[in-house]
Design a protein around this motif. Structure first.
Motif, PDB file in Angstrom:
ATOM      1  N   LYS A  46     -10.469 -35.445  29.471  1.00  0.00           N
ATOM      2  CA  LYS A  46      -9.480 -34.434  29.835  1.00  0.00           C
ATOM      3  C   LYS A  46     -10.030 -33.037  29.576  1.00  0.00           C
ATOM      4  O   LYS A  46      -9.907 -32.136  30.416  1.00  0.00           O
ATOM      5  N   ARG A  47     -10.653 -32.842  28.417  1.00  0.00           N
ATOM      6  CA  ARG A  47     -11.210 -31.545  28.054  1.00  0.00           C
ATOM      7  C   ARG A  47     -12.276 -31.106  29.063  1.00  0.00           C
ATOM      8  O   ARG A  47     -12.288 -29.966  29.517  1.00  0.00           O
ATOM      9  N   ARG A  48     -13.144 -32.019  29.479  1.00  0.00           N
ATOM     10  CA  ARG A  48     -14.216 -31.672  30.415  1.00  0.00           C
ATOM     11  C   ARG A  48     -13.675 -31.418  31.816  1.00  0.00           C
ATOM     12  O   ARG A  48     -14.115 -30.499  32.499  1.00  0.00           O
ATOM     13  N   VAL A  49     -12.704 -32.233  32.240  1.00  0.00           N
ATOM     14  CA  VAL A  49     -12.125 -32.038  33.571  1.00  0.00           C
ATOM     15  C   VAL A  49     -11.398 -30.690  33.625  1.00  0.00           C
ATOM     16  O   VAL A  49     -11.566 -29.917  34.576  1.00  0.00           O
ATOM     17  N   LEU A  50     -10.582 -30.392  32.614  1.00  0.00           N
ATOM     18  CA  LEU A  50      -9.858 -29.126  32.593  1.00  0.00           C
ATOM     19  C   LEU A  50     -10.810 -27.930  32.537  1.00  0.00           C
ATOM     20  O   LEU A  50     -10.554 -26.899  33.165  1.00  0.00           O
ATOM     21  N   ALA A  51     -11.914 -28.054  31.819  1.00  0.00           N
ATOM     22  CA  ALA A  51     -12.892 -26.971  31.756  1.00  0.00           C
ATOM     23  C   ALA A  51     -13.503 -26.726  33.134  1.00  0.00           C
ATOM     24  O   ALA A  51     -13.689 -25.588  33.552  1.00  0.00           O
ATOM     25  N   ARG A  52     -13.786 -27.802  33.868  1.00  0.00           N
ATOM     26  CA  ARG A  52     -14.356 -27.645  35.221  1.00  0.00           C
ATOM     27  C   ARG A  52     -13.333 -27.065  36.188  1.00  0.00           C
ATOM     28  O   ARG A  52     -13.668 -26.254  37.038  1.00  0.00           O
ATOM     29  N   VAL A  53     -12.089 -27.475  36.088  1.00  0.00           N
ATOM     30  CA  VAL A  53     -11.039 -26.917  36.946  1.00  0.00           C
ATOM     31  C   VAL A  53     -10.873 -25.429  36.639  1.00  0.00           C
ATOM     32  O   VAL A  53     -10.796 -24.600  37.550  1.00  0.00           O
ATOM     33  N   ALA A  54     -10.826 -25.080  35.364  1.00  0.00           N
ATOM     34  CA  ALA A  54     -10.678 -23.673  34.974  1.00  0.00           C
ATOM     35  C   ALA A  54     -11.852 -22.846  35.483  1.00  0.00           C
ATOM     36  O   ALA A  54     -11.664 -21.731  35.990  1.00  0.00           O
ATOM     37  N   GLU A  55     -13.068 -23.369  35.383  1.00  0.00           N
ATOM     38  CA  GLU A  55     -14.251 -22.652  35.879  1.00  0.00           C
ATOM     39  C   GLU A  55     -14.153 -22.454  37.388  1.00  0.00           C
ATOM     40  O   GLU A  55     -14.443 -21.384  37.904  1.00  0.00           O
ATOM     41  N   ASP A  56     -13.689 -23.453  38.101  1.00  0.00           N
ATOM     42  CA  ASP A  56     -13.545 -23.364  39.550  1.00  0.00           C
ATOM     43  C   ASP A  56     -12.510 -22.322  39.951  1.00  0.00           C
ATOM     44  O   ASP A  56     -12.631 -21.689  40.990  1.00  0.00           O
ATOM     45  N   GLN A  57     -11.480 -22.114  39.131  1.00  0.00           N
ATOM     46  CA  GLN A  57     -10.390 -21.193  39.466  1.00  0.00           C
ATOM     47  C   GLN A  57     -10.568 -19.807  38.844  1.00  0.00           C
ATOM     48  O   GLN A  57      -9.698 -18.950  38.979  1.00  0.00           O
ATOM     49  N   ARG A  58     -11.695 -19.567  38.214  1.00  0.00           N
ATOM     50  CA  ARG A  58     -11.936 -18.299  37.515  1.00  0.00           C
ATOM     51  C   ARG A  58     -11.729 -17.089  38.426  1.00  0.00           C
ATOM     52  O   ARG A  58     -11.143 -16.093  38.029  1.00  0.00           O
ATOM     53  N   GLY A  59     -12.163 -17.143  39.662  1.00  0.00           N
ATOM     54  CA  GLY A  59     -12.041 -16.028  40.579  1.00  0.00           C
ATOM     55  C   GLY A  59     -10.615 -15.733  41.016  1.00  0.00           C
ATOM     56  O   GLY A  59     -10.347 -14.703  41.624  1.00  0.00           O
ATOM     57  N   GLN A  60      -9.674 -16.627  40.716  1.00  0.00           N
ATOM     58  CA  GLN A  60      -8.287 -16.424  41.112  1.00  0.00           C
ATOM     59  C   GLN A  60      -7.482 -15.648  40.062  1.00  0.00           C
ATOM     60  O   GLN A  60      -6.326 -15.340  40.282  1.00  0.00           O
ATOM     61  N   HIS A  61      -8.100 -15.345  38.946  1.00  0.00           N
ATOM     62  CA  HIS A  61      -7.454 -14.561  37.898  1.00  0.00           C
ATOM     63  C   HIS A  61      -7.777 -13.089  38.101  1.00  0.00           C
ATOM     64  O   HIS A  61      -8.670 -12.730  38.851  1.00  0.00           O
ATOM     65  N   LEU A  62      -7.062 -12.223  37.437  1.00  0.00           N
ATOM     66  CA  LEU A  62      -7.298 -10.784  37.512  1.00  0.00           C
ATOM     67  C   LEU A  62      -7.630 -10.267  36.125  1.00  0.00           C
ATOM     68  O   LEU A  62      -6.896 -10.534  35.171  1.00  0.00           O
ATOM     69  N   THR A  63      -8.728  -9.543  36.047  1.00  0.00           N
ATOM     70  CA  THR A  63      -9.109  -8.892  34.801  1.00  0.00           C
ATOM     71  C   THR A  63      -9.340  -7.421  35.087  1.00  0.00           C
ATOM     72  O   THR A  63     -10.046  -7.076  36.024  1.00  0.00           O
ATOM     73  N   VAL A  64      -8.727  -6.566  34.301  1.00  0.00           N
ATOM     74  CA  VAL A  64      -8.947  -5.132  34.392  1.00  0.00           C
ATOM     75  C   VAL A  64      -9.515  -4.708  33.037  1.00  0.00           C
ATOM     76  O   VAL A  64      -8.811  -4.754  32.030  1.00  0.00           O
TER      77      VAL A  64
END
Length: 165
Positions: A46-64
Motif C-alpha cells: 500500500k505504501r509503495r503504490v500510494l507513493a507511486r500514485v502521488a508521484e504521478d499526480q505531483r504536477g496536478q498540485h499547486l505550489t507558490v
C-alpha cells in the motif's frame, strides 16, 4: 489459467523494483505468510503504490514559493499577493505596513485569516502570529489595524480595494 506475477528482476538495473521479492512470492502463491506477515506485506505494498500514485499526480498540485508571484498595492500601507483563485474563492496574502489599517467591512462569505507575522488588532481583540480569525458572512467586521506591521493569509471571497460597509 494462472498468470504469475513477474519477478522484480525484470526492472531496469538502476530502477527500484515495483514489488519486493517476498510480495511477488506471496502473490504467486509460492510462499506462505503468517497473519502478521500478511499485514506487514500489505502495508508495504500500500505504501509503495500510494507513493507511486502521488508521484504521478505531483504536477496536478499547486505550489507558490515565497519568491513567486507579485505583490500588488491594495491601499495605503497594504499590499496583496494572490496565491490561488477558483470560482470566486481566493487564497491570498496581505502585508500591512506598520500603522496600516483596513476599515470596517462585511464579507459575502466566511473569511479565514491566519496571522503569519506580526499582530493585528480587530477592535479590542489582539491576534498575534499563529492566531486564527474567522470573519463570518454578512457580519460587520471591526476595523483591522497593525501597529507594528503584519503578514496575514486569508481565504474567502476576492477582496475589493474599496471595502465599504
Amino acid at each position: 489459467m494462472d498468470h504469475p506475477i513477474p519477478t522484480p528482476d525484470i526492472a531496469a538495473p538502476d530502477a527500484e523494483p515495483v514489488l519486493d521479492a517476498d510480495i511477488v512470492d506471496l502473490l504467486n502463491g509460492s510462499a506462505t505468510a503468517s497473519t502478521q506477515g500478511d499485514a506487514l506485506s500489505m502495508a508495504r505494498v500500500k505504501r509503495r503504490v500510494l507513493a507511486r500514485v502521488a508521484e504521478d499526480q505531483r504536477g496536478q498540485h499547486l505550489t507558490v514559493r515565497a519568491a513567486d508571484g507579485q505583490w500588488q498595492p491594495f491601499g495605503p500601507g497594504l499590499s496583496l499577493k494572490v496565491l490561488h483563485e477558483c470560482e470566486g474563492i481566493m487564497s491570498y496574502l496581505i502585508r500591512l505596513a506598520p500603522g496600516a489599517s483596513l476599515p470596517a467591512h462585511r464579507h459575502p462569505i466566511d473569511e479565514e485569516c491566519v496571522v503569519l507575522e506580526g499582530a493585528l488588532r480587530i477592535g479590542e481583540l489582539e491576534v498575534g502570529a499563529g492566531g486564527f480569525h474567522l470573519g463570518r458572512q454578512d457580519k460587520l467586521h471591526m476595523p483591522i489595524v497593525s501597529e507594528k506591521g503584519a503578514l496575514i493569509f486569508l481565504r474567502g471571497a476576492a477582496p475589493e480595494a474599496t471595502l465599504l460597509v
